[in-house]
Motif scaffolding. Sequence first.
Motif, PDB file in Angstrom:
ATOM      1  N   ILE A  52       0.814  -1.216   0.000  1.00 30.95           N
ATOM      2  CA  ILE A  52       0.000   0.000   0.000  1.00 30.95           C
ATOM      3  C   ILE A  52       0.850   1.270   0.000  1.00 30.95           C
ATOM      4  CG2 ILE A  52      -1.558   1.347   1.489  1.00 30.95           C
ATOM      5  CD1 ILE A  52      -2.798  -1.459   2.200  1.00 30.95           C
ATOM      6  N   THR A  53       0.467   2.210  -0.881  1.00 31.44           N
ATOM      7  CA  THR A  53       1.073   3.546  -0.887  1.00 31.44           C
ATOM      8  C   THR A  53      -0.059   4.562  -0.715  1.00 31.44           C
ATOM      9  OG1 THR A  53       0.865   3.809  -3.269  1.00 31.44           O
ATOM     10  CG2 THR A  53       2.900   2.790  -2.459  1.00 31.44           C
ATOM     11  N   ARG A  54       0.310   5.838  -0.657  1.00 27.42           N
ATOM     12  CA  ARG A  54      -0.670   6.909  -0.388  1.00 27.42           C
ATOM     13  C   ARG A  54      -1.842   6.860  -1.366  1.00 27.42           C
ATOM     14  NH1 ARG A  54      -4.175   9.315   0.348  1.00 27.42           N
ATOM     15  NH2 ARG A  54      -4.566  11.461   0.978  1.00 27.42           N
ATOM     16  N   ASP A  55      -1.563   6.550  -2.603  1.00 23.64           N
ATOM     17  CA  ASP A  55      -2.593   6.558  -3.646  1.00 23.64           C
ATOM     18  C   ASP A  55      -3.626   5.443  -3.444  1.00 23.64           C
ATOM     19  OD1 ASP A  55      -3.707   7.548  -6.093  1.00 23.64           O
ATOM     20  OD2 ASP A  55      -2.939   5.724  -7.058  1.00 23.64           O
ATOM     21  N   ASP A  56      -3.301   4.474  -2.626  1.00 29.47           N
ATOM     22  CA  ASP A  56      -4.218   3.341  -2.419  1.00 29.47           C
ATOM     23  C   ASP A  56      -5.198   3.563  -1.272  1.00 29.47           C
ATOM     24  OD1 ASP A  56      -2.973   1.684  -4.433  1.00 29.47           O
ATOM     25  OD2 ASP A  56      -1.275   1.552  -3.058  1.00 29.47           O
ATOM     26  N   ILE A  57      -5.025   4.649  -0.509  1.00 26.12           N
ATOM     27  CA  ILE A  57      -5.900   4.905   0.640  1.00 26.12           C
ATOM     28  C   ILE A  57      -7.215   5.527   0.154  1.00 26.12           C
ATOM     29  CG2 ILE A  57      -6.139   6.099   2.849  1.00 26.12           C
ATOM     30  CD1 ILE A  57      -3.850   4.114   2.903  1.00 26.12           C
ATOM     31  N   VAL A  58      -8.330   4.942   0.567  1.00 22.22           N
ATOM     32  CA  VAL A  58      -9.653   5.395   0.124  1.00 22.22           C
ATOM     33  C   VAL A  58     -10.454   5.870   1.331  1.00 22.22           C
ATOM     34  CG1 VAL A  58     -11.815   4.678  -0.985  1.00 22.22           C
ATOM     35  CG2 VAL A  58      -9.634   3.729  -1.782  1.00 22.22           C
ATOM     36  N   GLU A  59     -11.077   7.044   1.192  1.00 15.95           N
ATOM     37  CA  GLU A  59     -11.946   7.538   2.262  1.00 15.95           C
ATOM     38  C   GLU A  59     -13.310   6.854   2.133  1.00 15.95           C
ATOM     39  OE1 GLU A  59     -11.900  11.809   2.582  1.00 15.95           O
ATOM     40  OE2 GLU A  59     -13.707  11.850   3.842  1.00 15.95           O
ATOM     41  N   HIS A  60     -13.765   6.242   3.230  1.00 13.28           N
ATOM     42  CA  HIS A  60     -15.044   5.525   3.255  1.00 13.28           C
ATOM     43  C   HIS A  60     -16.013   6.248   4.196  1.00 13.28           C
ATOM     44  CE1 HIS A  60     -12.204   2.332   2.110  1.00 13.28           C
ATOM     45  NE2 HIS A  60     -13.180   1.460   1.901  1.00 13.28           N
ATOM     46  N   ASP A  61     -17.314   6.123   3.939  1.00 18.16           N
ATOM     47  CA  ASP A  61     -18.288   6.547   4.947  1.00 18.16           C
ATOM     48  C   ASP A  61     -18.596   5.341   5.843  1.00 18.16           C
ATOM     49  OD1 ASP A  61     -20.185   4.935   3.650  1.00 18.16           O
ATOM     50  OD2 ASP A  61     -21.030   6.616   2.523  1.00 18.16           O
ATOM     51  N   LEU A  62     -19.420   5.552   6.865  1.00 19.09           N
ATOM     52  CA  LEU A  62     -19.637   4.470   7.840  1.00 19.09           C
ATOM     53  C   LEU A  62     -20.456   3.313   7.269  1.00 19.09           C
ATOM     54  CD1 LEU A  62     -20.041   6.116  11.368  1.00 19.09           C
ATOM     55  CD2 LEU A  62     -17.995   5.305  10.198  1.00 19.09           C
ATOM     56  N   GLU A  63     -21.114   3.553   6.119  1.00 19.31           N
ATOM     57  CA  GLU A  63     -21.795   2.448   5.429  1.00 19.31           C
ATOM     58  C   GLU A  63     -20.808   1.690   4.535  1.00 19.31           C
ATOM     59  OE1 GLU A  63     -25.168   1.543   5.584  1.00 19.31           O
ATOM     60  OE2 GLU A  63     -25.394   2.989   7.226  1.00 19.31           O
ATOM     61  N   CYS A  64     -19.564   2.185   4.539  1.00 18.94           N
ATOM     62  CA  CYS A  64     -18.460   1.519   3.843  1.00 18.94           C
ATOM     63  C   CYS A  64     -18.461   1.692   2.331  1.00 18.94           C
ATOM     64  CB  CYS A  64     -18.362   0.048   4.231  1.00 18.94           C
ATOM     65  SG  CYS A  64     -18.131  -0.140   6.001  1.00 18.94           S
ATOM     66  N   ASN A  65     -19.042   2.838   1.890  1.00 18.81           N
ATOM     67  CA  ASN A  65     -18.923   3.213   0.484  1.00 18.81           C
ATOM     68  C   ASN A  65     -17.768   4.199   0.339  1.00 18.81           C
ATOM     69  OD1 ASN A  65     -21.457   1.895  -0.281  1.00 18.81           O
ATOM     70  ND2 ASN A  65     -22.395   3.508   0.973  1.00 18.81           N
ATOM     71  N   SER A  66     -17.127   4.178  -0.823  1.00 21.57           N
ATOM     72  CA  SER A  66     -16.104   5.178  -1.116  1.00 21.57           C
ATOM     73  C   SER A  66     -16.793   6.531  -1.264  1.00 21.57           C
ATOM     74  CB  SER A  66     -15.409   4.774  -2.414  1.00 21.57           C
ATOM     75  OG  SER A  66     -14.975   5.915  -3.096  1.00 21.57           O
ATOM     76  N   VAL A  67     -16.230   7.588  -0.669  1.00 20.81           N
ATOM     77  CA  VAL A  67     -16.911   8.891  -0.713  1.00 20.81           C
ATOM     78  C   VAL A  67     -16.413   9.781  -1.849  1.00 20.81           C
ATOM     79  CG1 VAL A  67     -17.444   8.926   1.745  1.00 20.81           C
ATOM     80  CG2 VAL A  67     -15.335   9.973   0.950  1.00 20.81           C
ATOM     81  N   ASN A  68     -15.336   9.395  -2.488  1.00 23.67           N
ATOM     82  CA  ASN A  68     -14.776  10.269  -3.529  1.00 23.67           C
ATOM     83  C   ASN A  68     -14.930   9.689  -4.931  1.00 23.67           C
ATOM     84  OD1 ASN A  68     -14.015  12.117  -1.578  1.00 23.67           O
ATOM     85  ND2 ASN A  68     -12.062  11.083  -1.211  1.00 23.67           N
ATOM     86  N   GLY A  69     -15.924   8.833  -5.089  1.00 29.33           N
ATOM     87  CA  GLY A  69     -16.181   8.271  -6.407  1.00 29.33           C
ATOM     88  C   GLY A  69     -15.110   7.305  -6.883  1.00 29.33           C
ATOM     89  N   ASP A  70     -14.327   6.814  -5.934  1.00 36.74           N
ATOM     90  CA  ASP A  70     -13.280   5.855  -6.289  1.00 36.74           C
ATOM     91  C   ASP A  70     -13.938   4.533  -6.671  1.00 36.74           C
ATOM     92  OD1 ASP A  70     -11.024   4.095  -6.259  1.00 36.74           O
ATOM     93  OD2 ASP A  70      -9.996   5.518  -4.932  1.00 36.74           O
ATOM     94  N   SER A  71     -13.692   4.066  -7.866  1.00 42.13           N
ATOM     95  CA  SER A  71     -14.398   2.860  -8.324  1.00 42.13           C
ATOM     96  C   SER A  71     -13.516   1.607  -8.251  1.00 42.13           C
ATOM     97  CB  SER A  71     -14.902   3.063  -9.756  1.00 42.13           C
ATOM     98  OG  SER A  71     -13.806   3.345 -10.594  1.00 42.13           O
ATOM     99  N   ARG A  72     -12.330   1.741  -7.673  1.00 42.83           N
ATOM    100  CA  ARG A  72     -11.474   0.554  -7.559  1.00 42.83           C
ATOM    101  C   ARG A  72     -12.078  -0.419  -6.537  1.00 42.83           C
ATOM    102  NH1 ARG A  72      -5.880   3.553  -6.343  1.00 42.83           N
ATOM    103  NH2 ARG A  72      -7.291   4.617  -4.919  1.00 42.83           N
ATOM    104  N   PRO A  73     -11.821  -1.713  -6.697  1.00 48.74           N
ATOM    105  CA  PRO A  73     -12.405  -2.677  -5.746  1.00 48.74           C
ATOM    106  C   PRO A  73     -11.953  -2.387  -4.314  1.00 48.74           C
ATOM    107  CG  PRO A  73     -11.463  -3.807  -7.640  1.00 48.74           C
ATOM    108  CD  PRO A  73     -11.059  -2.368  -7.759  1.00 48.74           C
ATOM    109  N   LEU A  74     -12.900  -2.471  -3.385  1.00 45.63           N
ATOM    110  CA  LEU A  74     -12.618  -2.255  -1.966  1.00 45.63           C
ATOM    111  C   LEU A  74     -12.551  -3.608  -1.267  1.00 45.63           C
ATOM    112  CD1 LEU A  74     -15.112   0.713  -1.432  1.00 45.63           C
ATOM    113  CD2 LEU A  74     -12.649   0.846  -1.928  1.00 45.63           C
ATOM    114  N   TYR A  75     -12.030  -3.602  -0.033  1.00 47.14           N
ATOM    115  CA  TYR A  75     -11.972  -4.853   0.727  1.00 47.14           C
ATOM    116  C   TYR A  75     -13.390  -5.393   0.944  1.00 47.14           C
ATOM    117  CZ  TYR A  75      -7.078  -3.899   2.143  1.00 47.14           C
ATOM    118  OH  TYR A  75      -5.729  -3.674   2.174  1.00 47.14           O
ATOM    119  N   LEU A  76     -13.564  -6.681   0.745  1.00 47.22           N
ATOM    120  CA  LEU A  76     -14.880  -7.302   0.950  1.00 47.22           C
ATOM    121  C   LEU A  76     -15.340  -7.144   2.400  1.00 47.22           C
ATOM    122  CD1 LEU A  76     -14.436 -10.671  -1.009  1.00 47.22           C
ATOM    123  CD2 LEU A  76     -15.736  -8.647  -1.717  1.00 47.22           C
ATOM    124  N   GLU A  77     -14.373  -7.150   3.331  1.00 44.74           N
ATOM    125  CA  GLU A  77     -14.718  -7.138   4.748  1.00 44.74           C
ATOM    126  C   GLU A  77     -14.573  -5.753   5.387  1.00 44.74           C
ATOM    127  OE1 GLU A  77     -14.370 -11.095   6.913  1.00 44.74           O
ATOM    128  OE2 GLU A  77     -12.353 -10.724   6.134  1.00 44.74           O
TER     129      GLU A  77
END
Length: 249
Positions: A52-77
Motif C-alpha cells: 500500500i502507498t498513499r494513492d491506495d488509501i480510500v476515504e469511506h463513509d460508515l456504510e463503507c462506500n467510497s466517498v470520492n467516487g473511487d471505483s477501484r475494488p474495496l476490501y470485501l470485509e
Amino acid sequence: MSALDTLLNDLIIANKVLAKEEIVDAYGHISVRHPDKPNHFFLARSLAPELITRDDIVEHDLECNSVNGDSRPLYLERFIHGAIFEARPDVNVVVHAHAEDILPFGIANGTPLRPVIHSGSFIGANVPVWDIADTFGDTNVLVANMAQGRDLAKTLAGNNVALMRGHGFASTGRSIIEGVRMAVFLPRNARALMKAKMLGGDIKYLSQGEIDGRNKGYSPYSPETWRTWEYWANKCGCGHMLSKPDDKK
Ligand code: MN
C-alpha cells in the motif's frame, strides 16, 4: 506536512509494520477514523497491506462506500471497520486479521483468550468470541455486509478485541500506534498462553490490577511507546517516513 497527511503517512507505515510482523499477509487490514469527519474513515483499496502507498488509501463513509467516487475494488470485509466505528465513538483505529496463533481460542469452547504477559495486557480482561453462524447460519464466514459487521460490533461491545470463530480477530485502538501494538501483541499473548497450557498445571493470568495498571495514563507518544513504533517502522523499511513525536499536536 498537514496533520491529515501525517495521519495517512502513519497509516501506510502501520500497514507495512503489520505485514512485516506477520499479523497480516495478503489479507487483513487496518483503518483510521477521519480526524475531522468522525463519520468517515480511511482504509486501503483491496490490496495486500505490504504494497500500500498513499494513492491506495480510500476515504469511506460508515456504510463503507467510497466517498470520492473511487471505483477501484474495496476490501470485501470493510464492514468490520464501518460497523465498529459506528458503534464505538471512542475507537479511532480498527485492525482485522487472521493471525494463526489466535485461531484456536476462537474454536475451542471454554478456553478464553486472556492476558498472561505484560504486553498482552492491552487486549483487556475479556476477549469475546463472535460466531457468525449464531445469527447468520451457514455463510462463507466473511463479514460481507453491514448487518454482519454490526453483529460483530455488538459482540465486541466495550472490549478492545473480539475473536471471530474460525476466521480471525477484530481489534481496536485510540491511535494508530495503539492499534498496531494491540494487533501485534494479541498473537504473542495467545502463543504464550497456548504454550503454558501445553506445559500443564494451572495458568496464572494477569490480575485485573495488572491489566488496569498497564493501561493507565496511556500516551501514544510516550518515550516507551515511541521506541516501539520507531523500531517497527525501521524494521519494515519505513524509518524515513516517521514523523517525530514533537511534530504531533
Ligand atoms: Mn477476514
